[in-house]
Design an enzyme around this catalytic site. Structure first.
Site, PDB file in Angstrom:
ATOM      1  N   GLU A  83       0.861  -1.188   0.000  1.00  0.00           N
ATOM      2  CA  GLU A  83       0.000   0.000   0.000  1.00  0.00           C
ATOM      3  C   GLU A  83       0.895   1.235   0.000  1.00  0.00           C
ATOM      4  O   GLU A  83       2.038   1.186   0.448  1.00  0.00           O
ATOM      5  CB  GLU A  83      -0.919  -0.022   1.221  1.00  0.00           C
ATOM      6  N   ASP A 133      -8.483   1.019  -7.870  1.00  0.00           N
ATOM      7  CA  ASP A 133      -9.017   2.261  -8.429  1.00  0.00           C
ATOM      8  C   ASP A 133      -9.319   2.063  -9.913  1.00  0.00           C
ATOM      9  O   ASP A 133      -8.421   1.723 -10.693  1.00  0.00           O
ATOM     10  CB  ASP A 133      -7.995   3.380  -8.254  1.00  0.00           C
ATOM     11  N   LYS A 137     -12.320   7.655 -16.132  1.00  0.00           N
ATOM     12  CA  LYS A 137     -12.199   8.575 -17.255  1.00  0.00           C
ATOM     13  C   LYS A 137     -11.213   8.029 -18.285  1.00  0.00           C
ATOM     14  O   LYS A 137     -10.172   7.480 -17.942  1.00  0.00           O
ATOM     15  CB  LYS A 137     -11.726   9.949 -16.777  1.00  0.00           C
ATOM     16  N   PHE A 206     -15.878  -0.347   0.017  1.00  0.00           N
ATOM     17  CA  PHE A 206     -15.999  -0.144  -1.433  1.00  0.00           C
ATOM     18  C   PHE A 206     -17.077  -1.051  -2.016  1.00  0.00           C
ATOM     19  O   PHE A 206     -17.874  -0.640  -2.848  1.00  0.00           O
ATOM     20  CB  PHE A 206     -14.655  -0.416  -2.109  1.00  0.00           C
TER      21      PHE A 206
END
Length: 226
Positions: A83, A133, A137, A206
């Site tokens: 991470e 993630d 876009k 999430f």
């Protein structure tokens, strides 16, 4: 090697995030006990953990709900979390200490570099990448972690019969992951395309958010078969 570090290939983009006082204390008090410094030389997992138990990589563990739950349910497996975000690392360190978890270590660095340089080939039993993630876009798609280049690294690091397990609620990213992993010679999809959700995996924030938005979850599992 210098070309790799100086390239635009990254598995993350740094974002702002407030570190709470509790997370800051955990980073100060426990970092040296549970975090492994990045090195551009190979470090066999058995040296990280001091034993030869199976190794599970959890890449991008976020606030740590899944990695904590998995490690406590699988105490005979070593879990190496990768991470880059300080709040997430601080939160996990706090939970490791409070829950007295013995089988988690953390590397605070970019996953591409960790796998490419620190992790020996054919040394990993399982890789978890849950809800990375999606960078939805079009201009940001290149930032996605799971592309063909990363899939090539995964195929090298997994042991024979080792598995990579992913989940995403972004249909385009799911297609990209299946395509990237499917192009690797020794990786085989364990489902026709997507699989069922593992019953023993805890629901992360999430996943809860995706389900509350009526989003479909795409479960992806590939196995290395030499």
């Amino acid at each position: 090697m210098s070309n790799f570090f100086n390239s635009n290939v990254k598995s993350f983009v740094l974002r702002g995030g407030r570190v709470t006082s509790a997370q800051k204390r955990a980073l100060q008090d426990y970092y040296k006990f549970f975090c492994v410094p990045f090195s551009n030389k190979e470090l066999p997992p058995e040296k990280i953990f001091g034993n030869s138990n199976p190794i599970v990589l959890d890449i991008g563990f976020g606030m740590g709900h899944e990695i904590i739950d998995f490690s406590t349910k699988n105490s005979t497996k070593n879990v190496l979390g990768i991470e880059i975000y300080k709040p997430a690392i601080g939160n996990l360190l706090k939970n490791i200490y409070e829950k007295n978890i013995k089988n988690i270590k953390i590397i605070e660095y970019d996953a591409y570099c960790v796998l490419n340089y620190m992790i020996p080939d054919e040394s990993i039993d399982e890789i978890h990448i849950y809800f990375p993630d999606p960078w939805p876009k079009k201009k940001h798609v290149k930032r996605r972690l799971l592309n063909v280049k990363f899939a090539e690294i995964v195929a090298r690091k997994l042991k024979n019969n080792g598995e990579i397990k992913c989940a995403t609620d972004n249909s385009n990213y799911a297609e990209q992951i299946v395509s990237a992993l499917g192009k690797q010679k020794y990786l085989q999809n364990m489902n026709e395309t997507y699989g069922n959700r593992p019953k023993d995996r805890v629901f992360s924030k999430f996943e809860k958010k995706a389900l509350s938005d009526d989003s479909k979850i795409y479960e992806i599992s590939f196995q290395k078969l030499n």
